[in-house]
Design an enzyme around this catalytic site. Structure first.
Site, PDB file in Angstrom:
ATOM      1  CG  ASP A 107      -2.194   0.861   0.917  1.00  0.00           C
ATOM      2  OD1 ASP A 107      -2.117   1.733   0.046  1.00  0.00           O
ATOM      3  OD2 ASP A 107      -3.221   0.668   1.586  1.00  0.00           O
TER       4      ASP A 107
HETATM    5  C1  BGC Z   1      -5.120   3.099   0.193  1.00  0.00           C
HETATM    6  C2  BGC Z   1      -5.204   2.125  -0.928  1.00  0.00           C
HETATM    7  C3  BGC Z   1      -5.105   2.835  -2.257  1.00  0.00           C
HETATM    8  C4  BGC Z   1      -3.815   3.626  -2.287  1.00  0.00           C
HETATM    9  C5  BGC Z   1      -3.595   4.368  -3.588  1.00  0.00           C
HETATM   10  C6  BGC Z   1      -3.930   4.023   0.048  1.00  0.00           C
HETATM   11  O1  BGC Z   1      -3.963   5.030   1.004  1.00  0.00           O
HETATM   12  O2  BGC Z   1      -5.067   2.409   1.420  1.00  0.00           O
HETATM   13  O3  BGC Z   1      -6.399   1.395  -0.840  1.00  0.00           O
HETATM   14  O4  BGC Z   1      -5.174   1.930  -3.316  1.00  0.00           O
HETATM   15  O5  BGC Z   1      -3.840   4.564  -1.242  1.00  0.00           O
HETATM   16  O6  BGC Z   1      -4.463   5.405  -3.737  1.00  0.00           O
END
Ligand code: BGC
Length: 772
Positions: free
Chosen positions: A299
């Site tokens: 993530d």
């Molecule tokens: C989230 C993810 C997301 C990523 C990219 C993160 O903060 O937890 O679910 O895909 O950001 O935007």
């Protein structure tokens, strides 16, 4: 132009063997720095680049927060472009303009000696240009076909602009509605969650990675993220083995079996170990036990944050440890830890072989998506695809199918446009183009968005429709990272006199034949970074509702939400309540069709709806305890039952369940049972019903939940029509993970089975399961 029949490696014109050979050749020719670059994914925000430099140090006022030291929390576009130009950026996220994608792809392809293109990823969560209902709403349709069709359109639009991969579906089970991300998933139940996960993977990706109009699906966040302590986003998760295997893993397993090409790791600590550095999760489970062959991404900053968690010593250690357990790609907000991989390899902290394995997986995704042959997109075609009117029709139907009718006293709904003279539409959410779309959308066209007010006006014909907001939005105390996207913070109207506005709403309601009140949460109150310590209607909406109801005019409450809200008062005093969720681009049109009875609501709740926040987490599939008779009296001050049970939802029609049968009545472990029921539409309207099957094991080597969903089917029935609905219960439905033996078991036992329209279904029978 795309070739519609092309799939997999074949879309590159290569056999799998030839593709592997080309990957071998590339890896052999790459430096360690180039390899580390392939494993790095950068955020790239166009609005940062377009912002005017104005600060003394030359940095930009781009709306992106800085940390306490003034350091930019996001890499600047120039930094990212320089990395691409050096051949040290394998992937980008958050670029959605096809011309911009082509420009950045040109920099990438020209910038590295091997001509390796970049993979573009994005959060395509519930639509790209055409916004569908939010994921929890789609789950409330209990209709895998609707869900698959929606995500196929989202994929088609995204792919047309040059996006190859979505960070979706979110398949995290969520049992605590304080957690804002409950909106992104399918709710509390692993069986429903697995079915929704499969439908989404199929929709996004098609039958295999490489379809020219689809994107790679990336189920997330592995694993357990939905169980954040106290519902507080990002906080640690502590889950028992039984909960992991029986509840939190099934949607991931199902998504992987459906062929998902990617998995995203969760941010948080799972039982004390950060998921991103968790060998058990990544190696023993995902790769060895489940045989996952796609690539894994962290993530945002998940690898760097191994240091922030106080798990890794420094960034070199963080990078080495994440890579060693198989995090192939680092999603980096700034200063990637994987930039330290050359150093880690030189120190012997991680092997070059581990680096090569990850590079191979990333290159394979690029080959399968046809990127080496077609790195650029056709911008004219993209425009055409984004404007496809069929996409809007599918979105409207999805919104109609996901609405849940929670109450309908005296059959107030549907409204009869022929006999009404006037409708009062009340509440700021009724007239908000941004909020009706929900969170996690960025490329919507607000101009074409149909609000509830627009939809009612368009459908009501000669009926006088008047609107007043009544209250102003409430603002968050703590801002959200998503505030940096234009339009995400609700506009506070200037000179808003609250008392006068409520009085105006009351007057309007009094003068109208019916009042439609739209109430819920503004979209920035739900989603990531939007946990909440209460479930009340914010911004004085309850008081507004109470004042409107006090006029005596019949009231329909439309709830705009992604989590259950405290509707105790409404459930007693408001005759009609329809949960419309955040229904998307065509939301208002769908809502109008439901209100006026062109369609009967057929959605069902994907979670138990608590009465109050003090009850959460509340699940229907709890264990029995030594005192089952008093299950509803656990609190001395309030019933410990839900306000609305899991699977619940009314219809404008009515249904009867008869003739429940089980065959055979004694089954040998390993075999299967057929449970059948006849469902009849006993009302006077064509309508949908979601037939649900629940199972309970009476004794065995573990205590089992009082009921568990083990089958469902959404049916459309004409008035008077009957349908026989069979369900098969086999080893997958009858078995479970037993924490004592640390394995799947099927216990000889007596099983109760119930079939009906929600989790309180009363029509039941039993069968026996015996040892083989
Ligand atoms: C989230 C993810 C997301 C990523 C990219 C993160 O903060 O937890 O679910 O895909 O950001 O935007």
């Amino acid at each position: 132009m795309v070739d519609d029949d092309a799939t997999g490696a074949a879309s590159t014109g290569l056999t799998d063997e030839a593709m592997q050979q080309r990957i071998d050749d590339l890896i052999a020719a790459m430096t360690v720095e180039e390899k580390a670059g392939q494993l790095t994914q950068y955020f790239y925000f166009g609005f940062q680049r377009d912002a005017e430099p104005h600060q003394a140090d030359g940095s930009q006022d781009d709306g992106v927060p800085n940390d306490a030291t003034g350091h930019e929390l996001l890499s600047q576009p120039a930094t990212v472009e320089a990395a691409l130009g050096r051949g040290e950026g394998g992937s980008l996220l958050f670029v959605t303009d096809p011309a911009e994608i082509n420009r950045l792809q040109r920099i990438t392809v020209d910038g590295n000696r091997h001509g390796i293109p970049a993979l573009f990823g994005f959060d395509v969560i519930h639509g790209f240009r055409t916004i569908f209902p939010v994921p929890i709403a789609m789950a409330a349709s209990w209709d895998p076909d609707t869900i698959e069709a929606g995500q196929a359109i989202a994929a088609r639009e995204a792919r047309a602009v040059g996006i190859h991969w979505t960070f979706a579906p979110m398949v995290d089970i969520a049992r605590d509605p304080r957690w804002g991300r409950i909106i992104e998933g399918a709710g509390e139940d692993p069986y429903l969650g697995a079915a929704v996960a499969v439908a989404q993977v199929r929709g996004f990706q098609g039958p295999a990675v490489g379809h020219p109009e689809r994107v790679i699906a990336g189920p997330k966040h592995f694993a357990g993220y939905g169980a954040a302590l106290g519902g507080r986003d990002y906080d640690e998760v502590n889950l028992s083995e039984s909960e992991l295997w029986n509840v939190y893993f099934p949607p991931f397993r199902a998504a992987i079996r459906a062929g998902a090409g990617n998995i995203m790791m969760a941010y948080m600590d799972l039982n004390g170990i950060p998921a991103t550095g968790n060998r058990w999760l990544l190696v023993e489970l995902l790769r060895d036990a489940w045989g996952f062959e796609g690539f894994v991404v962290s993530d945002a900053n998940g690898v760097r944050d191994l240091e922030t968690h106080h798990f890794a010593r420094d960034l070199t250690d963080a990078g080495a440890r994440a890579l060693a357990v198989g995090v192939d790609l680092e999603m980096a907000i700034a200063d990637p830890a994987y930039a330290h991989l050359p150093e880690a390899v030189a120190q012997g902290a991680v092997s070059e072989e581990a680096l090569d394995t990850a590079v191979r997986r990333v290159l394979e995704a690029k080959f399968r998506m046809g990127l080496f042959d077609t790195p650029f997109v056709d911008e004219d075609l993209a425009r055409e695809v984004l404007n496809d009117p069929d996409h809007r029709v599918t979105a409207r139907v999805a919104a109609e199918r996901s609405a849940v009718l929670l109450r309908n006293e005296g059959a107030l709904l549907p409204l009869d446009a022929g006999s009404l003279r006037s409708i009062a539409v009340i509440g700021p959410l009724a007239d908000s183009r941004r909020d009706i779309l929900g969170p996690w959308c960025f490329d919507q066209d607000l101009g074409e968005t149909v609000t509830v007010l627009d939809g009612i006006r368009a459908r009501a014909g000669d009926v006088l429709v008047e609107y007043t907001p009544g209250v102003r939005p409430e603002q968050r105390i703590f801002p959200s990272i998503f505030d940096m996207f234009a339009g995400n913070v609700p506009q506070d109207p200037a000179d808003f006199d609250e008392a006068a506005e409520v009085a105006r709403a009351v007057e309007l309601a009094r003068a109208s034949d019916v009042a439609v009140v739209v109430a819920g949460e503004w979209q920035n109150m739900i989603g990531e970074n939007a946990s909440r310590s209460s479930l009340t209607l914010p911004a004085g909406q309850l008081e507004l509702l109470q004042a409107v109801v006090a006029t005596g005019t019949p009231v329909v409450l439309l709830v705009m939400n992604g989590r259950p809200l405290d509707l105790r008062w409404a459930a007693e005093h408001v005759p009609a309540i329809l949960d419309i969720w955040y229904p998307g681009t065509q939301g208002g049109a769908a809502v109008a069709n439901l209100l006026f009875g062109d369609i009967s609501p057929g959605g069902k709740l994907p979670f138990s709806w608590p009465r109050t926040v003090g009850q959460v987490p509340m699940i229907y599939s709890h264990n029995r305890s030594h005192d089952p008779k008093k299950q509803g009296e656990r609190y001395w001050n309030e019933a410990s039952t839900p306000l609305f049970p899991f699977g619940y939802g009314l219809s404008y029609s009515s249904f009867e369940y008869t003739g429940l049968s089980v065959d055979p009545s004694v089954v040998v472990a390993g075999g299967s049972v057929t449970v059948a029921v006849t469902v009849t539409n006993t009302g006077s309207r064509p309508a949908d019903e979601v037939v649900q099957l629940y199972l309970h094991q009476r004794y065995g080597s573990a205590s089992r939940p009082v009921r568990e969903l083990k089958g469902f089917r959404r049916l459309r029935l004409e008035p008077g029509e009957s349908r026989d609905v069979p369900f098969t219960l086999g080893p997958d439905e009858l078995g479970y993970w037993n924490a004592a033996v640390r394995d799947w078991v099927i216990d000889p036992s007596t099983f109760d089975v119930w079939v009906g329209g929600d989790s309180t279904a009363a029509l039941g029978t039993t069968f026996e399961l015996t040892e083989g």
